[in-house]
Design a protein around this motif. Sequence first.
Motif, PDB file in Angstrom:
ATOM      1  N   MET A   1       0.837  -1.195   0.000  1.00 11.73           N
ATOM      2  CA  MET A   1       0.000   0.000   0.000  1.00 11.73           C
ATOM      3  C   MET A   1       0.876   1.251   0.000  1.00 11.73           C
ATOM      4  SD  MET A   1      -2.683   1.343   2.942  1.00 11.73           S
ATOM      5  CE  MET A   1      -3.499  -0.254   3.019  1.00 11.73           C
ATOM      6  N   LYS A   2       0.458   2.264  -0.757  1.00 13.53           N
ATOM      7  CA  LYS A   2       1.169   3.524  -0.744  1.00 13.53           C
ATOM      8  C   LYS A   2       0.940   4.245   0.579  1.00 13.53           C
ATOM      9  CE  LYS A   2       1.163   4.422  -5.715  1.00 13.53           C
ATOM     10  NZ  LYS A   2       0.762   5.387  -6.785  1.00 13.53           N
ATOM     11  N   LEU A   3       1.935   5.007   1.010  1.00 17.11           N
ATOM     12  CA  LEU A   3       1.832   5.705   2.290  1.00 17.11           C
ATOM     13  C   LEU A   3       0.648   6.654   2.314  1.00 17.11           C
ATOM     14  CD1 LEU A   3       5.620   6.499   2.798  1.00 17.11           C
ATOM     15  CD2 LEU A   3       4.285   4.784   3.999  1.00 17.11           C
ATOM     16  N   ALA A   4       0.393   7.330   1.205  1.00 12.83           N
ATOM     17  CA  ALA A   4      -0.697   8.311   1.159  1.00 12.83           C
ATOM     18  C   ALA A   4      -2.070   7.660   1.315  1.00 12.83           C
ATOM     19  CB  ALA A   4      -0.637   9.092  -0.144  1.00 12.83           C
ATOM     20  N   ASP A   5      -2.167   6.361   1.023  1.00 17.82           N
ATOM     21  CA  ASP A   5      -3.458   5.669   1.106  1.00 17.82           C
ATOM     22  C   ASP A   5      -3.712   5.033   2.464  1.00 17.82           C
ATOM     23  OD1 ASP A   5      -3.875   6.302  -1.571  1.00 17.82           O
ATOM     24  OD2 ASP A   5      -2.937   4.445  -2.268  1.00 17.82           O
ATOM     25  N   SER A   6      -2.734   5.097   3.346  1.00 18.14           N
ATOM     26  CA  SER A   6      -2.851   4.454   4.654  1.00 18.14           C
ATOM     27  C   SER A   6      -3.735   5.273   5.598  1.00 18.14           C
ATOM     28  CB  SER A   6      -1.455   4.302   5.270  1.00 18.14           C
ATOM     29  OG  SER A   6      -1.532   3.931   6.626  1.00 18.14           O
ATOM     30  N   ASN A   7      -4.367   4.573   6.541  1.00 12.16           N
ATOM     31  CA  ASN A   7      -5.129   5.297   7.564  1.00 12.16           C
ATOM     32  C   ASN A   7      -4.215   5.980   8.569  1.00 12.16           C
ATOM     33  OD1 ASN A   7      -4.174   3.109   8.994  1.00 12.16           O
ATOM     34  ND2 ASN A   7      -6.191   2.286   9.539  1.00 12.16           N
ATOM     35  N   LEU A   8      -2.892   5.753   8.423  1.00 14.78           N
ATOM     36  CA  LEU A   8      -1.909   6.445   9.253  1.00 14.78           C
ATOM     37  C   LEU A   8      -1.442   7.742   8.609  1.00 14.78           C
ATOM     38  CD1 LEU A   8       0.341   3.365  10.143  1.00 14.78           C
ATOM     39  CD2 LEU A   8      -1.409   4.406  11.595  1.00 14.78           C
ATOM     40  N   ALA A   9      -1.854   7.995   7.377  1.00 15.14           N
ATOM     41  CA  ALA A   9      -1.378   9.149   6.620  1.00 15.14           C
ATOM     42  C   ALA A   9      -1.877  10.449   7.250  1.00 15.14           C
ATOM     43  CB  ALA A   9      -1.838   9.052   5.174  1.00 15.14           C
ATOM     44  N   PRO A  10      -1.246  11.566   6.922  1.00 16.10           N
ATOM     45  CA  PRO A  10      -1.671  12.861   7.463  1.00 16.10           C
ATOM     46  C   PRO A  10      -3.134  13.152   7.166  1.00 16.10           C
ATOM     47  CG  PRO A  10       0.454  13.076   6.381  1.00 16.10           C
ATOM     48  CD  PRO A  10      -0.031  11.695   6.090  1.00 16.10           C
ATOM     49  N   THR A  11      -3.774  13.738   8.142  1.00 13.36           N
ATOM     50  CA  THR A  11      -5.190  14.109   8.000  1.00 13.36           C
ATOM     51  C   THR A  11      -5.337  15.502   7.413  1.00 13.36           C
ATOM     52  OG1 THR A  11      -5.112  14.870  10.299  1.00 13.36           O
ATOM     53  CG2 THR A  11      -5.922  12.646   9.907  1.00 13.36           C
ATOM     54  N   TYR A  12      -4.241  16.229   7.272  1.00 16.31           N
ATOM     55  CA  TYR A  12      -4.283  17.583   6.721  1.00 16.31           C
ATOM     56  C   TYR A  12      -4.003  17.547   5.219  1.00 16.31           C
ATOM     57  CZ  TYR A  12       0.678  16.788   7.911  1.00 16.31           C
ATOM     58  OH  TYR A  12       1.931  16.249   8.059  1.00 16.31           O
ATOM     59  N   ASP A  13      -4.428  18.598   4.525  1.00 18.82           N
ATOM     60  CA  ASP A  13      -4.241  18.704   3.083  1.00 18.82           C
ATOM     61  C   ASP A  13      -2.844  19.262   2.814  1.00 18.82           C
ATOM     62  OD1 ASP A  13      -4.252  19.188   0.381  1.00 18.82           O
ATOM     63  OD2 ASP A  13      -6.193  20.199   0.335  1.00 18.82           O
ATOM     64  N   ARG A  14      -1.940  18.415   2.372  1.00 18.80           N
ATOM     65  CA  ARG A  14      -0.552  18.841   2.175  1.00 18.80           C
ATOM     66  C   ARG A  14      -0.405  19.817   1.008  1.00 18.80           C
ATOM     67  NH1 ARG A  14       2.894  14.558   0.956  1.00 18.80           N
ATOM     68  NH2 ARG A  14       4.695  15.432   2.069  1.00 18.80           N
ATOM     69  N   SER A  15      -1.379  19.843   0.114  1.00 16.54           N
ATOM     70  CA  SER A  15      -1.307  20.782  -1.007  1.00 16.54           C
ATOM     71  C   SER A  15      -1.506  22.218  -0.547  1.00 16.54           C
ATOM     72  CB  SER A  15      -2.355  20.439  -2.074  1.00 16.54           C
ATOM     73  OG  SER A  15      -3.671  20.672  -1.585  1.00 16.54           O
ATOM     74  N   GLU A  16      -2.008  22.402   0.664  1.00 18.55           N
ATOM     75  CA  GLU A  16      -2.225  23.746   1.194  1.00 18.55           C
ATOM     76  C   GLU A  16      -1.021  24.257   1.991  1.00 18.55           C
ATOM     77  OE1 GLU A  16      -5.724  23.581   3.573  1.00 18.55           O
ATOM     78  OE2 GLU A  16      -7.092  23.354   1.854  1.00 18.55           O
ATOM     79  N   LEU A  17       0.028  23.438   2.116  1.00 16.13           N
ATOM     80  CA  LEU A  17       1.167  23.813   2.947  1.00 16.13           C
ATOM     81  C   LEU A  17       2.168  24.666   2.172  1.00 16.13           C
ATOM     82  CD1 LEU A  17       1.897  20.425   4.776  1.00 16.13           C
ATOM     83  CD2 LEU A  17       0.278  22.229   5.392  1.00 16.13           C
ATOM     84  N   THR A  18       2.862  25.525   2.907  1.00 16.69           N
ATOM     85  CA  THR A  18       3.930  26.359   2.373  1.00 16.69           C
ATOM     86  C   THR A  18       5.209  26.076   3.138  1.00 16.69           C
ATOM     87  OG1 THR A  18       2.369  28.122   1.835  1.00 16.69           O
ATOM     88  CG2 THR A  18       4.691  28.734   1.932  1.00 16.69           C
ATOM     89  N   CYS A  19       6.335  26.002   2.433  1.00 16.99           N
ATOM     90  CA  CYS A  19       7.619  25.769   3.098  1.00 16.99           C
ATOM     91  C   CYS A  19       8.073  27.032   3.826  1.00 16.99           C
ATOM     92  CB  CYS A  19       8.681  25.356   2.080  1.00 16.99           C
ATOM     93  SG  CYS A  19       8.569  23.647   1.540  1.00 16.99           S
ATOM     94  N   GLY A  20       8.084  26.957   5.150  1.00 16.20           N
ATOM     95  CA  GLY A  20       8.614  28.050   5.948  1.00 16.20           C
ATOM     96  C   GLY A  20       9.969  27.725   6.554  1.00 16.20           C
ATOM     97  N   ILE A  21      10.345  26.433   6.469  1.00 14.49           N
ATOM     98  CA  ILE A  21      11.605  25.948   7.045  1.00 14.49           C
ATOM     99  C   ILE A  21      12.404  25.228   5.967  1.00 14.49           C
ATOM    100  CG2 ILE A  21      12.659  24.440   8.784  1.00 14.49           C
ATOM    101  CD1 ILE A  21      10.075  24.737  10.422  1.00 14.49           C
ATOM    102  N   VAL A  22      13.658  25.595   5.826  1.00  9.02           N
ATOM    103  CA  VAL A  22      14.599  24.847   4.989  1.00  9.02           C
ATOM    104  C   VAL A  22      15.541  24.117   5.938  1.00  9.02           C
ATOM    105  CG1 VAL A  22      16.499  25.003   3.349  1.00  9.02           C
ATOM    106  CG2 VAL A  22      14.460  26.424   3.041  1.00  9.02           C
ATOM    107  N   HIS A  23      15.621  22.802   5.785  1.00 12.85           N
ATOM    108  CA  HIS A  23      16.416  22.004   6.731  1.00 12.85           C
ATOM    109  C   HIS A  23      17.563  21.292   6.043  1.00 12.85           C
ATOM    110  CE1 HIS A  23      17.323  19.782  10.389  1.00 12.85           C
ATOM    111  NE2 HIS A  23      17.587  18.770   9.581  1.00 12.85           N
ATOM    112  N   PHE A  24      18.783  21.507   6.536  1.00 13.25           N
ATOM    113  CA  PHE A  24      19.976  20.818   6.044  1.00 13.25           C
ATOM    114  C   PHE A  24      20.239  19.574   6.898  1.00 13.25           C
ATOM    115  CE2 PHE A  24      20.600  24.931   4.187  1.00 13.25           C
ATOM    116  CZ  PHE A  24      21.388  24.732   3.061  1.00 13.25           C
ATOM    117  N   GLY A  25      20.348  18.422   6.232  1.00 13.95           N
ATOM    118  CA  GLY A  25      20.695  17.195   6.949  1.00 13.95           C
ATOM    119  C   GLY A  25      19.480  16.377   7.319  1.00 13.95           C
TER     120      GLY A  25
END
Length: 480
Positions: free
Chosen positions: A1-25
Amino acid sequence: MKLADSNLAPTYDRSELTCGIVHFGVGNFHRSHQAMFLDRLLREGKAKDWAICGVGVMPGDKKMRDALAGQDHLYTLVLKNPDGTKEPAVIGSIIDYLFAPDDPNAVVERMSSEDTKIVSLTVTEGGYNIDDETGKFRTDAKGAVHDAEHPEEPQTTFGFIVAALRRRKEAGLAPFTVMSCDNLPGNGNIARTAVVEQARLADPEFAEWIDQNVSFPNCMVDRITPVTTDADRQMVKDELDLDDAWPVVAEPFVQWVLEDKFPLGRPAYEEVGAQLVDDVVPYELMKLRLLNAAHQSLAHWGRLLGLTYGHDSARDEDIAGVTRRYLEQEARPTLRPVPGIDLDAYIDELFERFGNEAIADTLARLAQDASDRMPKFVLPSVRQNLKDGGQTKIGAAMWAAWALGCEGKAEDGTEVVIDDQHGKELAEAAKKQAAGDDTAFIADQFVFGELAQNEQFKTEFVQALHDLREKGAREVMRSL
């Protein structure tokens, strides 16, 4: 099963997110810790402007890029409890990943975006290009020299930060906050030194601007997060029916103590378990000199005995005994009072955590890059005790156990592998040591500083080394 199809997947709409943090490592620790805290906030409908864009600068980071790209940057986090129960979740707070060597300018552009308000780091203890003894930036390092000569074509983390800060300044944008999340005392201060001194190599005036205008909060982070194994991948497949190229397993315990110094704002980390404080230093010293130093003790004594896992060492009566004695008699006396923390209870809890067999953290991982870890986790306590007239005998014996292990053989004849960025130098010193030069291992000032000239430490180290050869590790540990 794909991660996005799991009942453990995020409940929020990731298409509405904006990158506010850039993380190295973006390694396992970041994914089990900072990214998890943010995922918790997102699941509460908060922090939508604070999603993470990961960045890799090392050749090995290609593997993470490819693994995450193939699953829409989702991954499974499984917390393993000592009783065998598991707490799985699919984490969605990372929404993009840039491999810097492919397109350095794309990384600088992302960091220069008005959306980016925090640049965070987990680049390992040795990734800051700082001399452990002097605390100064190594201006002659190859990467530092390149980034000074070619500031618009950076190759190192700090070269990228300097380039992006310059571009933001030229565009009239306020500087982002630089948030180090590595196991270093005063990690924010060390990050400031690295960024400012990298800038100074090319433009002293701009370096002063950074020093005066950019915030570098200190923080303390804690969660035991081992390397992902094929067995972990199979567990996720068999038990959760999920196809995940790079899941993460971790212990249930987690801690994050953070200075609240974010001029452009931050996620509300305190609402999901982080502690926001005015002074992180007491907490970080506690963690570095107790937990991280204990890991080194478990690793080097355990590897001499041919053990494999952290829980094996933690449950071994002799190793646990000498480790606890070190913490109580040599490390703890060097600490400042820690508000709200019972240090006796903290040490007891450490051994409960270390004994969690479900985590299966290897001694090889704990001993990895010991030439960076021992000077940062153990050496400060040794130095403080030498200065104050305190005890250093157990610490010196730990160094001797590491030194003997670097000769390549455990007491049962099995190989002890040196996995260290300074492995060649360590192996050469260990070879001289094996040939009769008792202080060859501690004579390397790059790692040990002035310790080889300190008569108390040198005497105790050499005696412990002789005793380990003649009597064996168990008898030495029991005598301590």
